[in-house]
Design a protein around this motif. Structure first.
Motif, mmCIF file in Angstrom:
data_model
loop_
_atom_site.group_PDB
_atom_site.id
_atom_site.type_symbol
_atom_site.label_atom_id
_atom_site.label_comp_id
_atom_site.label_asym_id
_atom_site.label_seq_id
_atom_site.Cartn_x
_atom_site.Cartn_y
_atom_site.Cartn_z
ATOM 1 N N VAL A 45 8.670 -39.157 -53.754
ATOM 2 C CA VAL A 45 9.013 -37.732 -53.782
ATOM 3 C C VAL A 45 8.231 -36.981 -52.705
ATOM 4 O O VAL A 45 8.775 -36.134 -52.003
ATOM 5 C CB VAL A 45 8.749 -37.140 -55.185
ATOM 6 C CG1 VAL A 45 8.814 -35.621 -55.168
ATOM 7 C CG2 VAL A 45 9.733 -37.710 -56.186
ATOM 8 N N GLY A 46 6.966 -37.289 -52.558
ATOM 9 C CA GLY A 46 6.149 -36.645 -51.527
ATOM 10 C C GLY A 46 6.654 -36.934 -50.127
ATOM 11 O O GLY A 46 6.705 -36.037 -49.274
ATOM 12 N N LEU A 47 7.040 -38.171 -49.867
ATOM 13 C CA LEU A 47 7.586 -38.510 -48.556
ATOM 14 C C LEU A 47 8.891 -37.775 -48.290
ATOM 15 O O LEU A 47 9.127 -37.273 -47.192
ATOM 16 C CB LEU A 47 7.794 -40.017 -48.446
ATOM 17 C CG LEU A 47 6.539 -40.852 -48.265
ATOM 18 C CD1 LEU A 47 6.881 -42.341 -48.354
ATOM 19 C CD2 LEU A 47 5.886 -40.552 -46.937
ATOM 20 N N TYR A 48 9.761 -37.698 -49.300
ATOM 21 C CA TYR A 48 11.032 -36.995 -49.150
ATOM 22 C C TYR A 48 10.797 -35.521 -48.827
ATOM 23 O O TYR A 48 11.418 -34.961 -47.917
ATOM 24 C CB TYR A 48 11.866 -37.146 -50.419
ATOM 25 C CG TYR A 48 13.078 -36.261 -50.429
ATOM 26 C CD1 TYR A 48 14.183 -36.556 -49.642
ATOM 27 C CD2 TYR A 48 13.114 -35.112 -51.213
ATOM 28 C CE1 TYR A 48 15.300 -35.743 -49.642
ATOM 29 C CE2 TYR A 48 14.221 -34.286 -51.211
ATOM 30 C CZ TYR A 48 15.310 -34.611 -50.431
ATOM 31 O OH TYR A 48 16.407 -33.791 -50.435
ATOM 32 N N LEU A 49 9.896 -34.876 -49.563
ATOM 33 C CA LEU A 49 9.621 -33.462 -49.327
ATOM 34 C C LEU A 49 8.988 -33.241 -47.959
ATOM 35 O O LEU A 49 9.273 -32.242 -47.290
ATOM 36 C CB LEU A 49 8.725 -32.909 -50.436
ATOM 37 C CG LEU A 49 9.368 -32.839 -51.820
ATOM 38 C CD1 LEU A 49 8.329 -32.407 -52.854
ATOM 39 C CD2 LEU A 49 10.555 -31.900 -51.821
ATOM 40 N N MET A 50 8.130 -34.159 -47.532
ATOM 41 C CA MET A 50 7.492 -34.025 -46.226
ATOM 42 C C MET A 50 8.520 -34.118 -45.107
ATOM 43 O O MET A 50 8.513 -33.320 -44.167
ATOM 44 C CB MET A 50 6.428 -35.099 -46.051
ATOM 45 C CG MET A 50 5.663 -34.985 -44.745
ATOM 46 S SD MET A 50 4.402 -36.251 -44.551
ATOM 47 C CE MET A 50 5.415 -37.708 -44.381
ATOM 48 N N VAL A 51 9.449 -35.083 -45.216
ATOM 49 C CA VAL A 51 10.480 -35.234 -44.192
ATOM 50 C C VAL A 51 11.388 -34.015 -44.186
ATOM 51 O O VAL A 51 11.761 -33.516 -43.118
ATOM 52 C CB VAL A 51 11.283 -36.534 -44.428
ATOM 53 C CG1 VAL A 51 12.538 -36.562 -43.588
ATOM 54 C CG2 VAL A 51 10.415 -37.743 -44.130
ATOM 55 N N ARG A 52 11.744 -33.522 -45.358
ATOM 56 C CA ARG A 52 12.600 -32.338 -45.437
ATOM 57 C C ARG A 52 11.927 -31.125 -44.789
ATOM 58 O O ARG A 52 12.548 -30.369 -44.041
ATOM 59 C CB ARG A 52 12.918 -32.050 -46.895
ATOM 60 C CG ARG A 52 14.115 -31.156 -47.084
ATOM 61 C CD ARG A 52 14.439 -31.012 -48.529
ATOM 62 N NE ARG A 52 13.890 -29.723 -48.948
ATOM 63 C CZ ARG A 52 13.836 -29.294 -50.182
ATOM 64 N NH1 ARG A 52 14.252 -30.056 -51.153
ATOM 65 N NH2 ARG A 52 13.358 -28.122 -50.468
ATOM 66 N N GLU A 53 10.650 -30.945 -45.062
ATOM 67 C CA GLU A 53 9.898 -29.838 -44.476
ATOM 68 C C GLU A 53 9.790 -30.004 -42.963
ATOM 69 O O GLU A 53 9.942 -29.053 -42.207
ATOM 70 C CB GLU A 53 8.505 -29.765 -45.105
ATOM 71 C CG GLU A 53 7.659 -28.625 -44.611
ATOM 72 C CD GLU A 53 8.123 -27.276 -45.102
ATOM 73 O OE1 GLU A 53 7.779 -26.270 -44.452
ATOM 74 O OE2 GLU A 53 8.824 -27.223 -46.125
ATOM 75 N N PHE A 54 9.524 -31.219 -42.524
ATOM 76 C CA PHE A 54 9.385 -31.472 -41.089
ATOM 77 C C PHE A 54 10.697 -31.203 -40.362
ATOM 78 O O PHE A 54 10.715 -30.607 -39.297
ATOM 79 C CB PHE A 54 8.942 -32.913 -40.849
ATOM 80 C CG PHE A 54 8.831 -33.265 -39.401
ATOM 81 C CD1 PHE A 54 7.795 -32.771 -38.639
ATOM 82 C CD2 PHE A 54 9.775 -34.069 -38.792
ATOM 83 C CE1 PHE A 54 7.691 -33.084 -37.292
ATOM 84 C CE2 PHE A 54 9.690 -34.390 -37.455
ATOM 85 C CZ PHE A 54 8.643 -33.896 -36.701
ATOM 86 N N MET A 55 11.814 -31.607 -40.935
ATOM 87 C CA MET A 55 13.110 -31.371 -40.300
ATOM 88 C C MET A 55 13.414 -29.878 -40.231
ATOM 89 O O MET A 55 14.033 -29.405 -39.286
ATOM 90 C CB MET A 55 14.220 -32.108 -41.042
ATOM 91 C CG MET A 55 14.158 -33.609 -40.891
ATOM 92 S SD MET A 55 14.135 -34.188 -39.190
ATOM 93 C CE MET A 55 15.784 -33.776 -38.683
ATOM 94 N N GLY A 56 12.979 -29.121 -41.219
ATOM 95 C CA GLY A 56 13.156 -27.666 -41.183
ATOM 96 C C GLY A 56 12.364 -27.046 -40.061
ATOM 97 O O GLY A 56 12.848 -26.151 -39.361
ATOM 98 N N GLU A 57 11.128 -27.509 -39.846
ATOM 99 C CA GLU A 57 10.311 -26.981 -38.764
ATOM 100 C C GLU A 57 10.880 -27.374 -37.414
ATOM 101 O O GLU A 57 10.858 -26.590 -36.476
ATOM 102 C CB GLU A 57 8.874 -27.475 -38.897
ATOM 103 C CG GLU A 57 8.145 -26.866 -40.084
ATOM 104 C CD GLU A 57 6.738 -27.401 -40.252
ATOM 105 O OE1 GLU A 57 6.266 -28.131 -39.353
ATOM 106 O OE2 GLU A 57 6.118 -27.107 -41.273
#
Length: 51
Positions: free
Chosen positions: A19-31
């Motif tokens: 879950v942490g990896l998924y949220l990190m990738v999602r946040e990174f793609m937004g940035e």
């Protein structure tokens, strides 16, 4: 601790990791899409090709 307890704890920790990896990738793609609008256009055009 029994082996079963350790197994359940390790499965729980693994799920938190995923879950942490998924949220990190999602946040990174937004940035990335905010910093580089071209990337956002490229991602949108890639989605249109799949349809």
């Amino acid at each position: 601790m029994s082996d079963t307890t350790l197994l359940f704890i390790s499965i729980f920790v693994f799920c938190l990791l995923v879950v942490g990896l998924y949220l990190m990738v999602r946040e990174f793609m937004g940035e990335v899409s905010e910093a580089f609008p071209d990337v956002n256009e490229w991602l949108d055009s890639d989605k249109k090709k799949k349809k």
